[in-house]
Design a protein around this motif. Sequence first.
Motif, PDB file in Angstrom:
ATOM      1  N   ASN A   1       0.846  -1.200   0.000  1.00  0.00           N
ATOM      2  CA  ASN A   1       0.000   0.000   0.000  1.00  0.00           C
ATOM      3  C   ASN A   1       0.881   1.251   0.000  1.00  0.00           C
ATOM      4  O   ASN A   1       0.883   2.052   0.933  1.00  0.00           O
ATOM      5  CB  ASN A   1      -0.925  -0.029   1.222  1.00  0.00           C
ATOM      6  CG  ASN A   1      -1.898   1.135   1.248  1.00  0.00           C
ATOM      7  OD1 ASN A   1      -2.157   1.762   0.229  1.00  0.00           O
ATOM      8  ND2 ASN A   1      -2.431   1.427   2.419  1.00  0.00           N
ATOM      9  N   SER A   2       1.646   1.422  -1.072  1.00  0.00           N
ATOM     10  CA  SER A   2       2.662   2.469  -1.110  1.00  0.00           C
ATOM     11  C   SER A   2       2.058   3.872  -1.071  1.00  0.00           C
ATOM     12  O   SER A   2       2.620   4.781  -0.446  1.00  0.00           O
ATOM     13  CB  SER A   2       3.543   2.297  -2.349  1.00  0.00           C
ATOM     14  OG  SER A   2       2.760   2.256  -3.522  1.00  0.00           O
ATOM     15  N   ILE A   3       0.916   4.070  -1.726  1.00  0.00           N
ATOM     16  CA  ILE A   3       0.299   5.403  -1.710  1.00  0.00           C
ATOM     17  C   ILE A   3      -0.123   5.775  -0.292  1.00  0.00           C
ATOM     18  O   ILE A   3       0.161   6.874   0.200  1.00  0.00           O
ATOM     19  CB  ILE A   3      -0.897   5.450  -2.673  1.00  0.00           C
ATOM     20  CG1 ILE A   3      -0.416   5.312  -4.119  1.00  0.00           C
ATOM     21  CG2 ILE A   3      -1.676   6.750  -2.492  1.00  0.00           C
ATOM     22  CD1 ILE A   3      -1.529   5.217  -5.139  1.00  0.00           C
ATOM     23  N   GLY A   4      -0.778   4.858   0.392  1.00  0.00           N
ATOM     24  CA  GLY A   4      -1.173   5.119   1.773  1.00  0.00           C
ATOM     25  C   GLY A   4       0.022   5.360   2.677  1.00  0.00           C
ATOM     26  O   GLY A   4      -0.008   6.240   3.554  1.00  0.00           O
ATOM     27  N   LEU A   5       1.103   4.601   2.471  1.00  0.00           N
ATOM     28  CA  LEU A   5       2.291   4.774   3.306  1.00  0.00           C
ATOM     29  C   LEU A   5       2.937   6.132   3.070  1.00  0.00           C
ATOM     30  O   LEU A   5       3.377   6.794   4.017  1.00  0.00           O
ATOM     31  CB  LEU A   5       3.277   3.643   3.038  1.00  0.00           C
ATOM     32  CG  LEU A   5       2.796   2.242   3.446  1.00  0.00           C
ATOM     33  CD1 LEU A   5       3.820   1.184   3.053  1.00  0.00           C
ATOM     34  CD2 LEU A   5       2.506   2.158   4.935  1.00  0.00           C
ATOM     35  N   ARG A   6       3.002   6.570   1.814  1.00  0.00           N
ATOM     36  CA  ARG A   6       3.567   7.894   1.542  1.00  0.00           C
ATOM     37  C   ARG A   6       2.732   8.998   2.186  1.00  0.00           C
ATOM     38  O   ARG A   6       3.276   9.985   2.702  1.00  0.00           O
ATOM     39  CB  ARG A   6       3.675   8.119   0.036  1.00  0.00           C
ATOM     40  CG  ARG A   6       4.766   7.277  -0.630  1.00  0.00           C
ATOM     41  CD  ARG A   6       5.017   7.706  -2.067  1.00  0.00           C
ATOM     42  NE  ARG A   6       5.988   6.831  -2.700  1.00  0.00           N
ATOM     43  CZ  ARG A   6       5.662   5.796  -3.477  1.00  0.00           C
ATOM     44  NH1 ARG A   6       4.392   5.530  -3.741  1.00  0.00           N
ATOM     45  NH2 ARG A   6       6.612   5.034  -4.001  1.00  0.00           N
ATOM     46  N   ARG A   7       1.437   8.836   2.146  1.00  0.00           N
ATOM     47  CA  ARG A   7       0.562   9.838   2.771  1.00  0.00           C
ATOM     48  C   ARG A   7       0.811   9.923   4.270  1.00  0.00           C
ATOM     49  O   ARG A   7       0.551  10.965   4.890  1.00  0.00           O
ATOM     50  CB  ARG A   7      -0.902   9.482   2.511  1.00  0.00           C
ATOM     51  CG  ARG A   7      -1.346   9.718   1.077  1.00  0.00           C
ATOM     52  CD  ARG A   7      -2.755   9.205   0.854  1.00  0.00           C
ATOM     53  NE  ARG A   7      -3.218   9.494  -0.513  1.00  0.00           N
ATOM     54  CZ  ARG A   7      -4.310   8.980  -1.048  1.00  0.00           C
ATOM     55  NH1 ARG A   7      -5.076   8.141  -0.330  1.00  0.00           N
ATOM     56  NH2 ARG A   7      -4.660   9.291  -2.282  1.00  0.00           N
ATOM     57  N   ARG A   8       1.313   8.842   4.855  1.00  0.00           N
ATOM     58  CA  ARG A   8       1.563   8.810   6.302  1.00  0.00           C
ATOM     59  C   ARG A   8       3.046   8.948   6.617  1.00  0.00           C
ATOM     60  O   ARG A   8       3.508   8.515   7.670  1.00  0.00           O
ATOM     61  CB  ARG A   8       0.971   7.532   6.889  1.00  0.00           C
ATOM     62  CG  ARG A   8      -0.557   7.530   6.747  1.00  0.00           C
ATOM     63  CD  ARG A   8      -1.185   6.173   6.904  1.00  0.00           C
ATOM     64  NE  ARG A   8      -2.452   6.136   6.158  1.00  0.00           N
ATOM     65  CZ  ARG A   8      -2.929   5.071   5.552  1.00  0.00           C
ATOM     66  NH1 ARG A   8      -2.269   3.910   5.589  1.00  0.00           N
ATOM     67  NH2 ARG A   8      -4.070   5.129   4.894  1.00  0.00           N
ATOM     68  N   SER A   9       3.787   9.531   5.674  1.00  0.00           N
ATOM     69  CA  SER A   9       5.172   9.963   5.877  1.00  0.00           C
ATOM     70  C   SER A   9       6.177   8.821   5.983  1.00  0.00           C
ATOM     71  O   SER A   9       7.263   8.999   6.549  1.00  0.00           O
ATOM     72  CB  SER A   9       5.267  10.858   7.129  1.00  0.00           C
ATOM     73  OG  SER A   9       4.441  12.003   6.981  1.00  0.00           O
ATOM     74  N   PHE A  10       5.852   7.640   5.438  1.00  0.00           N
ATOM     75  CA  PHE A  10       6.873   6.614   5.291  1.00  0.00           C
ATOM     76  C   PHE A  10       7.839   7.056   4.182  1.00  0.00           C
ATOM     77  O   PHE A  10       7.425   7.599   3.162  1.00  0.00           O
ATOM     78  CB  PHE A  10       6.250   5.272   4.916  1.00  0.00           C
ATOM     79  CG  PHE A  10       5.634   4.536   6.082  1.00  0.00           C
ATOM     80  CD1 PHE A  10       6.217   3.382   6.579  1.00  0.00           C
ATOM     81  CD2 PHE A  10       4.462   4.994   6.675  1.00  0.00           C
ATOM     82  CE1 PHE A  10       5.651   2.696   7.643  1.00  0.00           C
ATOM     83  CE2 PHE A  10       3.890   4.318   7.737  1.00  0.00           C
ATOM     84  CZ  PHE A  10       4.488   3.158   8.233  1.00  0.00           C
ATOM     85  N   THR A  11       9.119   6.806   4.392  1.00  0.00           N
ATOM     86  CA  THR A  11      10.118   7.191   3.394  1.00  0.00           C
ATOM     87  C   THR A  11      10.140   6.185   2.245  1.00  0.00           C
ATOM     88  O   THR A  11       9.674   5.050   2.367  1.00  0.00           O
ATOM     89  CB  THR A  11      11.510   7.255   4.026  1.00  0.00           C
ATOM     90  OG1 THR A  11      11.900   5.935   4.430  1.00  0.00           O
ATOM     91  CG2 THR A  11      11.520   8.192   5.233  1.00  0.00           C
ATOM     92  N   ASN A  12      10.725   6.598   1.130  1.00  0.00           N
ATOM     93  CA  ASN A  12      10.879   5.672   0.002  1.00  0.00           C
ATOM     94  C   ASN A  12      11.708   4.457   0.394  1.00  0.00           C
ATOM     95  O   ASN A  12      11.443   3.336  -0.058  1.00  0.00           O
ATOM     96  CB  ASN A  12      11.527   6.398  -1.180  1.00  0.00           C
ATOM     97  CG  ASN A  12      10.580   7.388  -1.838  1.00  0.00           C
ATOM     98  OD1 ASN A  12       9.361   7.245  -1.759  1.00  0.00           O
ATOM     99  ND2 ASN A  12      11.145   8.402  -2.485  1.00  0.00           N
ATOM    100  N   GLU A  13      12.716   4.664   1.232  1.00  0.00           N
ATOM    101  CA  GLU A  13      13.539   3.539   1.689  1.00  0.00           C
ATOM    102  C   GLU A  13      12.719   2.547   2.512  1.00  0.00           C
ATOM    103  O   GLU A  13      12.840   1.327   2.324  1.00  0.00           O
ATOM    104  CB  GLU A  13      14.717   4.058   2.507  1.00  0.00           C
ATOM    105  CG  GLU A  13      15.659   2.943   2.979  1.00  0.00           C
ATOM    106  CD  GLU A  13      16.815   3.479   3.802  1.00  0.00           C
ATOM    107  OE1 GLU A  13      17.698   2.680   4.160  1.00  0.00           O
ATOM    108  OE2 GLU A  13      16.830   4.699   4.105  1.00  0.00           O
TER     109      GLU A  13
END
Length: 270
Positions: free
Chosen positions: A197-209
Motif C-alpha cells: 500500500n505504497s500510496i497510503g504509506l507515503r501519505r503517512r510519511s513513510f520514506t521511500n527507503e
Amino acid sequence: MHEEDYMKQPLAYIHPEAKIAPNVVIEPFVTIDKNVEIGEGTRIGSNVTILEGARIGKNCNIFPGAVISAIPQDLKFKGEETLAIIGDNTTIREFVTVNRGTKSKGQTVVGSNCLLMAYVHVAHDCIIGDHVILVNNVQVAGEVKIDDWAIVGGMSAIHQFVHIGCHTMIAGGSLVSKDVPPYVKAGREPISYAGVNSIGLRRRSFTNEQIRDIQDIYRFMFQKGLNNSQAIERIEAELPASNERDEIILFVKNSQRGIIKGYYNSENKE
C-alpha cells in the motif's frame, strides 16, 4: 445530566443514570440507556439508540439511526455486563451497529479518529484501532482485530477471528477469511496479496527507503514460491532489521487463521 440539559431535549429519552458530559448535542428521538457515558463535544443525531454499556469519547459524531452497544448476536451470551467503547473524534454514520462484548473479551472497541460509514456492522469483542476507515456496508464478525490506519472497502465481509494489519487497504466486496498482514493491498477472489500500500504509506510519511524495504519483505513472502517458514528464515537472514520487518514477521508467526496467499491466477493455484 443537569436539569437544564433535560429541558433542551424534550423529545429524547435519557436515563437519569446516564453520564453525559457538557456540550453534548442530543437531537430529538434519541434513546440513551443507563450505564452509558458520553464525552464532551459529541453530537448524537436523531433516532440514535445508545444502550447499556456504551462508553463514547469526546467530539464524536453519531449520525441518525445508529445503534451502539446492543447485546451481542451470539447465542453464548448470557447477559453478562460488558462494554462497547468508542474513542475520541470518531464518526459513525447512518445505521451503523456496534454490539457490546461477551465474556470472551468483555468489550468491543472502536478506536479514535475512525470513520464507520453507513450500514457498517461491528460484532461482539472486535478490537478496531485508531484512524481506521470501514466503508459503507462492511460487515465485521465477532472477535476480529483491525489495526491502526487500515481501510476496508465497501460491501466487504470479514470472518470471525480474522486479524487485519496496520496500514492495509482491502478492496471493496472482499470476503476476508484469512489474516491480512501489515502494509499491503489485498483483493480479488479468493482474497490475496495485491502489492504494498505504497500510496497510503507515503501519505503517512513513510520514506521511500522504508517502502522499498517492505516491498523486499513481501517479495520473499509472496513472490518466490516459499512457504511462510522459509520466507521468514530468508527475510531474517538477508534483509536488514527494522520496525516494519519485525512487525511483519511477528504478525505472520502469530497468525491464527493463516495469512492471505500471493497473487492468484490460472498459473498459480496454490
